[in-house]
Motif scaffolding. Structure first.
Motif, mmCIF file in Angstrom:
data_model
loop_
_atom_site.group_PDB
_atom_site.id
_atom_site.type_symbol
_atom_site.label_atom_id
_atom_site.label_comp_id
_atom_site.label_asym_id
_atom_site.label_seq_id
_atom_site.Cartn_x
_atom_site.Cartn_y
_atom_site.Cartn_z
ATOM 1 N N ASP A 50 26.099 8.914 -27.768
ATOM 2 C CA ASP A 50 26.131 8.916 -29.303
ATOM 3 C C ASP A 50 27.160 10.897 -29.054
ATOM 4 O O ASP A 50 27.838 10.405 -30.441
ATOM 5 C CB ASP A 50 24.676 9.826 -29.859
ATOM 6 C CG ASP A 50 23.269 9.058 -30.028
ATOM 7 O OD1 ASP A 50 23.884 8.076 -30.479
ATOM 8 O OD2 ASP A 50 22.878 8.668 -29.235
ATOM 9 N N ARG A 53 30.439 9.256 -28.987
ATOM 10 C CA ARG A 53 30.580 8.261 -30.611
ATOM 11 C C ARG A 53 31.335 9.147 -31.488
ATOM 12 O O ARG A 53 32.282 8.992 -31.860
ATOM 13 C CB ARG A 53 30.019 7.607 -31.118
ATOM 14 C CG ARG A 53 30.093 7.211 -32.562
ATOM 15 C CD ARG A 53 29.214 6.062 -33.081
ATOM 16 N NE ARG A 53 29.387 4.850 -34.439
ATOM 17 C CZ ARG A 53 27.981 4.978 -34.656
ATOM 18 N NH1 ARG A 53 27.057 4.561 -33.963
ATOM 19 N NH2 ARG A 53 28.352 4.353 -36.082
ATOM 20 N N PHE A 54 30.470 9.860 -31.429
ATOM 21 C CA PHE A 54 30.977 11.586 -31.846
ATOM 22 C C PHE A 54 31.384 11.751 -31.790
ATOM 23 O O PHE A 54 32.959 12.046 -33.128
ATOM 24 C CB PHE A 54 29.747 12.792 -32.589
ATOM 25 C CG PHE A 54 29.783 13.648 -33.421
ATOM 26 C CD1 PHE A 54 30.101 13.385 -34.702
ATOM 27 C CD2 PHE A 54 29.947 15.240 -33.022
ATOM 28 C CE1 PHE A 54 30.765 14.311 -35.757
ATOM 29 C CE2 PHE A 54 30.424 16.489 -34.170
ATOM 30 C CZ PHE A 54 30.370 15.658 -35.439
ATOM 31 N N MET A 57 34.902 10.011 -32.910
ATOM 32 C CA MET A 57 34.762 9.917 -34.777
ATOM 33 C C MET A 57 35.873 11.450 -34.997
ATOM 34 O O MET A 57 37.245 11.326 -35.986
ATOM 35 C CB MET A 57 33.928 9.613 -35.558
ATOM 36 C CG MET A 57 33.277 9.797 -37.186
ATOM 37 S SD MET A 57 31.951 9.750 -37.322
ATOM 38 C CE MET A 57 31.308 7.802 -37.126
ATOM 39 N N PHE A 283 23.516 13.312 -38.668
ATOM 40 C CA PHE A 283 23.284 12.604 -38.008
ATOM 41 C C PHE A 283 22.062 12.665 -37.730
ATOM 42 O O PHE A 283 21.096 13.252 -38.010
ATOM 43 C CB PHE A 283 23.549 13.539 -36.095
ATOM 44 C CG PHE A 283 22.728 12.484 -34.687
ATOM 45 C CD1 PHE A 283 23.934 12.209 -34.667
ATOM 46 C CD2 PHE A 283 21.213 13.168 -34.397
ATOM 47 C CE1 PHE A 283 23.599 11.151 -33.906
ATOM 48 C CE2 PHE A 283 21.422 12.217 -33.767
ATOM 49 C CZ PHE A 283 22.240 10.735 -32.215
ATOM 50 N N PRO A 284 21.889 11.119 -37.531
ATOM 51 C CA PRO A 284 22.025 9.925 -36.803
ATOM 52 C C PRO A 284 22.995 9.312 -38.244
ATOM 53 O O PRO A 284 22.712 7.876 -37.868
ATOM 54 C CB PRO A 284 20.592 9.206 -36.224
ATOM 55 C CG PRO A 284 19.646 8.883 -36.800
ATOM 56 C CD PRO A 284 19.675 10.851 -37.007
ATOM 57 N N TRP A 286 25.363 7.627 -39.208
ATOM 58 C CA TRP A 286 27.133 7.266 -39.083
ATOM 59 C C TRP A 286 27.988 7.844 -40.726
ATOM 60 O O TRP A 286 28.703 8.223 -40.002
ATOM 61 C CB TRP A 286 27.149 6.428 -37.941
ATOM 62 C CG TRP A 286 26.590 6.482 -36.360
ATOM 63 C CD1 TRP A 286 25.494 6.528 -36.331
ATOM 64 C CD2 TRP A 286 27.280 7.584 -35.430
ATOM 65 N NE1 TRP A 286 24.903 7.165 -34.405
ATOM 66 C CE2 TRP A 286 26.432 7.498 -35.060
ATOM 67 C CE3 TRP A 286 28.079 8.734 -35.381
ATOM 68 C CZ2 TRP A 286 25.779 8.727 -32.989
ATOM 69 C CZ3 TRP A 286 28.467 9.754 -34.441
ATOM 70 C CH2 TRP A 286 27.117 9.648 -33.336
ATOM 71 N N GLU A 287 27.387 6.585 -41.026
ATOM 72 C CA GLU A 287 28.026 6.273 -42.116
ATOM 73 C C GLU A 287 28.146 7.033 -43.166
ATOM 74 O O GLU A 287 29.438 8.345 -43.613
ATOM 75 C CB GLU A 287 27.515 4.919 -43.461
ATOM 76 C CG GLU A 287 27.513 3.813 -42.265
ATOM 77 C CD GLU A 287 26.899 2.672 -43.676
ATOM 78 O OE1 GLU A 287 26.937 3.032 -44.438
ATOM 79 O OE2 GLU A 287 27.483 1.521 -43.192
ATOM 80 N N HIS A 290 31.065 10.372 -41.266
ATOM 81 C CA HIS A 290 31.718 9.413 -41.246
ATOM 82 C C HIS A 290 32.362 10.609 -43.029
ATOM 83 O O HIS A 290 33.073 10.431 -42.973
ATOM 84 C CB HIS A 290 32.002 7.816 -41.090
ATOM 85 C CG HIS A 290 33.610 7.526 -41.465
ATOM 86 N ND1 HIS A 290 34.517 7.170 -42.847
ATOM 87 C CD2 HIS A 290 34.623 7.700 -40.296
ATOM 88 C CE1 HIS A 290 34.994 6.963 -42.045
ATOM 89 N NE2 HIS A 290 35.963 7.668 -41.015
#
Length: 342
Positions: A50, A53-54, A57, A283-284, A286-287, A290
């Motif tokens: 996690d 991934r952040f 991004m 969070f969490p 993700w869409e 973004h």
């Protein structure tokens, strides 16, 4: 007057935009990202996937408006480096997020198995180090922090790479406010900030760019008397190119801080949470994260970038380099001698 070697000059240029302004985005934060993620899962440690991934991004979504990005070896480099455009400067953080708390000062340390030489070999354009510091901390602790910083500055000189140095004041046992988080002290004293910069302004520390906090708590900048004079003193004490950090300040507050800093001669910013923290609150999802990064975060970056274009001082024209500005013009003989063993 400060004279730049070829590698330092090139690294400084890589960090800045074409106009010599620093618009740098920090992706190296660890506790401020790991903490909320761990809290969501109810665990002591945040899942690696996690956090990584952040950070990846952040690199993907925020690099367009950045002149350079600051990445950490633990998460951002392994997962995010592949997304970073070679047209962007690469700054690598060297200090560990873990520190020794003594109550009367904090001892910093490097990330295990990383060094200035390794950052240079991997293609980094600059080395960033954060040192916690309080002028009124234990003299032994302050000496430790100074010696540690000096060794890194010497290594940066050896490997001919810019040294970007960050200072943060912190609570000691005698303070009412106590926190170990990477957040601004709301009760900090301006003198502590200014005297910390003065303590590391000597040439023997080898600092090329200072990354500095506001001498006044972000929440009080707009209401405090004499704020501009404090920022002017901050720039005078730095004595070389300097940029502002956000330390978790809100978007409006950080913009106000930049206004004061640019009047005092700052050459830009190296900020993280002021840019992306609001998006991270989702969070969490993700869409939604973004969407926040490409929406509100990107819009804010355009706003402070325009402010930087209008009011910041290009680093190359800083008075520390003399009347002609920053340059590298050695004789052929001196160049061969200086770089023959690198």
């Amino acid at each position: 007057m400060i004279e730049l070697t070829a590698g330092k000059l090139w690294g400084m240029r890589r960090m800045a935009d074409a106009n010599g302004l620093f618009k740098m985005t920090a992706v190296d934060q660890r506790p401020p990202i790991k903490g909320p993620i761990a809290a969501h899962y109810g665990t002591d440690e945040a899942p690696y996937e996690d956090v990584a991934r952040f950070k990846a991004m952040l690199v993907e979504t925020l690099q367009e408006a950045s002149s350079a990005m600051l990445l950490d070896p633990h998460y951002a480099i392994p997962r995010g480096l592949k997304y970073l455009s070679p047209t962007k400067g690469l700054i690598v953080t060297l200090e560990d997020s873990l520190f020794e708390e003594t109550g009367m000062g904090r001892k910093s340390s490097q990330i295990d198995d990383w060094s200035v030489g390794k950052i240079k070999r991997m293609g980094g354009d600059a080395v960033k180090v954060l040192a916690w510091y309080r002028p009124d901390a234990s003299p032994e602790i302050n000496q430790y922090q100074q010696d540690w910083t000096k060794r890194i500055g010497e290594a940066c000189a050896k490997y001919d790479i810019p040294f970007l140095f960050e200072l943060l004041v912190h609570p000691i046992d005698t303070d009412a406010e106590q926190t170990q988080d990477y957040i601004e002290m709301k009760t900090k004293r301006s003198d502590d900030v200014l005297k910390s910069v003065e303590a590391f302004s000597g040439a023997d520390f080898g600092v090329d760019v200072f990354k500095l906090e506001s001498p006044v708590a972000a929440k009080d900048v707009a209401e405090t008397d004499g704020v501009q004079a404090m920022f002017d003193e901050l720039g005078r004490l730095a004595g070389r190119p300097w940029v502002m950090l956000s330390a978790g300040a809100g978007k409006p507050e950080f913009k106000t801080i930049l206004e004061h800093a640019y009047k005092a001669g700052a050459s830009g910013y190296l900020a993280g949470r002021a840019i992306w923290l609001d998006a991270f609150q989702a969070f969490p999802d993700w869409e939604k994260i973004h969407a926040g990064l490409v929406g509100e975060s990107a819009s804010y970056m355009k706003e402070i970038s325009a402010l930087t274009d209008e009011k910041a001082t290009p680093w190359v024209t800083h008075e520390c380099y003399g009347q002609g500005g920053a340059s590298f013009t050695p004789s052929d003989a001196s160049f061969r001698h200086e770089y023959s063993e690198i």
